[in-house]
Write a protein that holds these residues in place. Structure first.
Motif, short mmCIF file in Angstrom:
data_model
loop_
_atom_site.label_atom_id
_atom_site.label_comp_id
_atom_site.label_asym_id
_atom_site.label_seq_id
_atom_site.Cartn_x
_atom_site.Cartn_y
_atom_site.Cartn_z
N LEU A 155 0.82 -1.20 0.00
CA LEU A 155 0.00 0.00 0.00
C LEU A 155 0.86 1.26 0.00
N ARG A 156 1.92 1.25 0.77
CA ARG A 156 2.79 2.43 0.81
C ARG A 156 3.55 2.62 -0.49
N SER A 157 3.91 1.52 -1.14
CA SER A 157 4.67 1.65 -2.39
C SER A 157 3.80 2.16 -3.52
N VAL A 158 2.50 1.85 -3.50
CA VAL A 158 1.62 2.35 -4.57
C VAL A 158 0.99 3.68 -4.19
N GLY A 159 0.80 3.92 -2.89
CA GLY A 159 0.13 5.15 -2.47
C GLY A 159 1.02 6.37 -2.50
N GLY A 160 2.32 6.17 -2.46
CA GLY A 160 3.22 7.31 -2.51
C GLY A 160 3.43 7.95 -1.14
N PRO A 161 4.16 9.05 -1.09
CA PRO A 161 4.54 9.67 0.19
C PRO A 161 3.37 10.25 0.97
N ASP A 162 2.25 10.53 0.31
CA ASP A 162 1.12 11.14 1.01
C ASP A 162 0.19 10.10 1.64
N GLY A 200 -6.59 0.14 8.15
CA GLY A 200 -7.46 1.28 7.92
C GLY A 200 -6.70 2.51 7.46
N PHE A 201 -7.36 3.31 6.64
CA PHE A 201 -6.78 4.55 6.14
C PHE A 201 -7.92 5.49 5.73
N PRO A 202 -7.67 6.78 5.57
CA PRO A 202 -8.74 7.71 5.18
C PRO A 202 -9.37 7.32 3.86
N LYS A 203 -10.68 7.39 3.78
CA LYS A 203 -11.41 6.95 2.59
C LYS A 203 -11.01 7.73 1.34
N HIS A 204 -10.71 9.03 1.51
CA HIS A 204 -10.37 9.84 0.35
C HIS A 204 -9.09 9.37 -0.35
N ALA A 205 -8.26 8.59 0.39
CA ALA A 205 -7.02 8.09 -0.21
C ALA A 205 -7.29 7.13 -1.37
N LEU A 206 -8.49 6.54 -1.39
CA LEU A 206 -8.82 5.59 -2.46
C LEU A 206 -8.77 6.24 -3.84
N GLU A 207 -9.01 7.53 -3.89
CA GLU A 207 -9.02 8.22 -5.18
C GLU A 207 -7.66 8.82 -5.53
N MET A 208 -6.65 8.59 -4.69
CA MET A 208 -5.32 9.13 -4.96
C MET A 208 -4.73 8.51 -6.22
N PRO A 209 -4.19 9.31 -7.14
CA PRO A 209 -3.51 8.74 -8.31
C PRO A 209 -2.20 8.08 -7.89
N ILE A 210 -1.83 7.03 -8.58
CA ILE A 210 -0.61 6.30 -8.26
C ILE A 210 0.54 6.85 -9.10
N PRO A 211 1.62 7.29 -8.46
CA PRO A 211 2.74 7.89 -9.20
C PRO A 211 3.33 6.98 -10.26
N SER A 212 3.32 5.67 -10.02
CA SER A 212 3.93 4.72 -10.96
C SER A 212 2.94 4.17 -11.98
N ALA A 213 1.76 4.79 -12.12
CA ALA A 213 0.73 4.30 -13.05
C ALA A 213 1.29 4.16 -14.46
#
Length: 336
Positions: A155-162, A200-213
């Motif tokens: 999750l951290r590797s795809v979610g990025g620093p934020d 668990g994590f904030p729901k809004h994070a689900l819409e975060m773009p993935i930097p490595s897309a």
């Protein structure tokens, strides 16, 4: 279909780095695996399929002999999310975190282990990725710890620093001091002895773009895994046919090896084939008949080669069998 584990199995990738870890602790990794019925080739081939119960027992045994109640967590700390194979690459190429998590949920039970059960649960403000197993594997604390560490890393590797976790629930009976260490490692509060495993994590994070897309890679890997998922729905008899087709040229085709490949006993395999109105010998005979005609149409193939491809030690044995099937010899069939 050789790439997909059967019921009760998982990929040996879970043991990535086990040899060096055990040796640092002064233990013989091969002896530990053999003690629990896992072939030592699992240490070098991550795509080998191992029994889930055996893997769980290995982890619990290591926790005891290494006197480490957090063995699963410490072991996974040295592993990478690539333990999940090409699913990790697919998640990293997905457009956003929601899509990446959907990929993890959809394909881990197909490619990594059918015993894995994952789901995404959303509330007004929070999202939880929950996981568990479909079978009763007894005490499973160390494997749960490993899963926690690997999923957090992914999750951290795809979610990025934020990307940040809000909480973790884990179905492990850990001591207060161990809970504090887990919190320090994952970086959020931990609920111990929970009924479910959840991150668990904030729901809004689900819409975060993935930097490595990567749209092209996502389409290629997603298409491949969709085909694997579709093929995984075939019948047991079809899976036996697939095994036989692959094993005949090696000369090692047997019901014992097939049963091991499918994660069941020989008796269970025999009973299930009989329920479908057949037997292993009948399925192998049918495959040999079908393949014989295909191979004989290859003009450059000799009769010795055809016999070898069908798992016969000599051409005469193949010739007798072919005449029994068709009423003619392989040579006459080829002439017509």
């Amino acid at each position: 279909m050789d790439t997909t584990p059967c019921a009760g199995q998982t990929r040996a990738a879970n043991l990535t780095g086990f040899s060096s870890y055990a040796r640092r602790k002064g233990a013989d990794p091969r002896r530990i695996l053999e003690r629990h019925g896992i072939e030592t080739r699992a240490l070098t081939d991550p795509d080998t399929h191992v029994n889930c119960q055996s893997l769980v027992d290995v982890f619990e045994y290591c926790s005891t002999i290494f006197e480490d109640p957090l063995f699963g967590l410490h072991f996974a700390a040295g592993q990478a999310p690539e333990v999940f194979g090409c699913i990790t690459a697919l998640c990293r190429s997905a457009p956003d975190l929601r899509t990446a998590i959907s990929c993890l949920i959809d394909y881990v039970p197909i490619v990594h282990s059918p015993e894995a059960a994952l789901e995404l649960v959303e509330s007004a403000e929070t999202a939880e990725l929950r996981w568990g197993v479909n079978s009763n594997l007894g005490v499973n604390d160390q494997a749960n710890q490993q899963a926690l560490m690997l999923i957090v890393k992914l999750l951290r590797s795809v979610g990025g620093p934020d990307f940040a976790l809000s909480h973790v629930e884990i179905a492990v009976d850990a001591r207060p001091s161990d809970v504090a260490e887990i919190e320090d490692i994952v970086g959020c509060r931990i609920r111990n002895r929970a009924p479910n495993n959840a991150i668990g994590f904030p729901k809004h994070a689900l819409e975060m773009p993935i930097p490595s897309a990567n749209r092209l890679l996502y389409r290629l890997l997603g298409g491949y895994l969709d085909r694997v998922k579709q093929a995984n729905r075939i019948t047991l008899t079809d899976r036996v046919r697939n095994y036989i087709r692959g094993a005949l040229p090696t000369g090692t085709c047997s019901i014992e090896r097939c049963a091991d490949k499918l994660g069941m006993s020989v008796r269970t395999l025999q009973d299930r084939l009989a329920h479908d109105g057949g037997s292993f010998t009948q399925v192998m005979e049918q495959q040999r008949m079908t393949l014989a005609e295909i191979y004989l149409r290859r003009e450059n193939a000799t009769l010795d080669e055809v016999a070898e491809w069908l798992g016969y030690g000599e051409q005469t044995s193949f010739g007798r069998a072919f005449k029994r099937w068709t009423g003619t010899t392989p040579r006459k069939f080829r002439q017509t």
